[in-house]
Design a protein around this motif. Sequence first.
Motif, PDB file in Angstrom:
ATOM      1  N   SER A   1       0.822  -1.254  -0.022  1.00  0.00           N
ATOM      2  CA  SER A   1       0.104   0.597  -0.352  1.00  0.00           C
ATOM      3  C   SER A   1       0.809   1.224  -0.289  1.00  0.00           C
ATOM      4  O   SER A   1       1.778   1.833   0.557  1.00  0.00           O
ATOM      5  N   TYR A   2       0.768   2.171  -1.055  1.00  0.00           N
ATOM      6  CA  TYR A   2       1.552   3.237  -0.992  1.00  0.00           C
ATOM      7  C   TYR A   2      -0.042   4.463  -0.346  1.00  0.00           C
ATOM      8  O   TYR A   2      -0.578   4.801  -1.026  1.00  0.00           O
ATOM      9  N   GLN A   3       0.109   5.526   0.094  1.00  0.00           N
ATOM     10  CA  GLN A   3      -0.359   5.928   0.774  1.00  0.00           C
ATOM     11  C   GLN A   3       0.508   7.552   1.201  1.00  0.00           C
ATOM     12  O   GLN A   3       0.625   7.854   1.829  1.00  0.00           O
TER      13      GLN A   3
ATOM     14  N   GLY B   1      -1.565   9.552  -6.831  1.00  0.00           N
ATOM     15  CA  GLY B   1      -1.874   9.738  -6.077  1.00  0.00           C
ATOM     16  C   GLY B   1      -1.397   8.003  -5.349  1.00  0.00           C
ATOM     17  O   GLY B   1      -1.179   7.107  -5.864  1.00  0.00           O
ATOM     18  N   PRO B   2      -2.763   7.928  -4.165  1.00  0.00           N
ATOM     19  CA  PRO B   2      -2.687   6.325  -3.486  1.00  0.00           C
ATOM     20  C   PRO B   2      -2.661   5.124  -4.594  1.00  0.00           C
ATOM     21  O   PRO B   2      -4.119   5.545  -5.020  1.00  0.00           O
ATOM     22  N   PHE B   3      -2.350   3.823  -4.149  1.00  0.00           N
ATOM     23  CA  PHE B   3      -2.757   2.618  -4.493  1.00  0.00           C
ATOM     24  C   PHE B   3      -2.277   1.839  -3.583  1.00  0.00           C
ATOM     25  O   PHE B   3      -1.397   1.192  -2.986  1.00  0.00           O
ATOM     26  N   VAL B   4      -3.186   0.335  -3.682  1.00  0.00           N
ATOM     27  CA  VAL B   4      -2.372  -0.905  -3.155  1.00  0.00           C
ATOM     28  C   VAL B   4      -2.635  -2.534  -4.371  1.00  0.00           C
ATOM     29  O   VAL B   4      -3.041  -1.594  -5.071  1.00  0.00           O
TER      30      VAL B   4
ATOM     31  N   TYR C   1      -5.754  -1.521  -6.381  1.00  0.00           N
ATOM     32  CA  TYR C   1      -7.210  -0.621  -5.763  1.00  0.00           C
ATOM     33  C   TYR C   1      -6.523   0.812  -5.908  1.00  0.00           C
ATOM     34  O   TYR C   1      -5.456   0.749  -5.713  1.00  0.00           O
ATOM     35  N   LEU C   2      -7.704   1.541  -6.668  1.00  0.00           N
ATOM     36  CA  LEU C   2      -7.152   2.999  -7.006  1.00  0.00           C
ATOM     37  C   LEU C   2      -8.420   3.347  -6.254  1.00  0.00           C
ATOM     38  O   LEU C   2      -9.361   2.911  -6.297  1.00  0.00           O
ATOM     39  N   ASP C   3      -7.949   4.811  -5.938  1.00  0.00           N
ATOM     40  CA  ASP C   3      -9.544   5.704  -5.143  1.00  0.00           C
ATOM     41  C   ASP C   3      -9.328   6.934  -5.746  1.00  0.00           C
ATOM     42  O   ASP C   3      -8.015   7.669  -5.790  1.00  0.00           O
TER      43      ASP C   3
END
Length: 247
Positions: free
Chosen positions: A79-81, A184-187, A199-201
Amino acid sequence: MAEAGETVESLAEKVRVDPKTAARWLATGRIPHPRTRVAVAEVLRRDAADLWPEPFRRRDLPWFRPWAELEQDATSLRSYQPLLVPGLLQTEGYARAVLNTGGLVPPSEVDQIVASRLERQAVLGRDAPPQLVAVIDEVVLRRPVGDGSVMAGQLRHLASAAEWEHVQVRVIPAESPWHTGLAGPFVLGRLPDGTELAYLDNQLRGQVVTDPIDIANLGRRWESVTGEALPQRRSIELIREVATTWT
């Protein structure tokens, strides 16, 4: 299936299952594996919750439910946040403060979403938990969410979780230059059979990504952000240092 022009055989081929398995979804009402539900929904251009509502009668936001189920099956999660503590590592106070900010989430829904988020975290405490690697930017440690006690509690929890054998938390220091992860974040998740998903948000909703080219692209971005991050031990030290500034 009729609306999409699919037969049992064609659908089974596209989602890589035996035709007999697909036939059981119709004849006996069996519910497919979460990963397969996502694949079928994509082929039929329908929401998985419309096709099989029973597994989705949860407290999550509807668009998040497919990933929440896949997350429970994963053997590894990366996970990158850049802006927030990952949901699997949030405290109740932090999660509640995030949802209450700006009044965008109705108060009646906050309790449900927080409860669901905490339920998801049980995956890290089971007998065979997934390996979780979380990379965050230092700004996550320093931007106030709620009051000082909320932040202090969150960072102490984050540092403690990072000591678990199956969890890594790594921090990209504030002085690092711009990097590709800031888009942007992604998992990234890996399932027991080796299948990789992501997963993209965004501001409105999230989406499960299954296309191998997109997964490979995100894999390269993951290598980029981990290359900018501090080692695990130094990251834990930094988290503990910043936690003291919130008390």
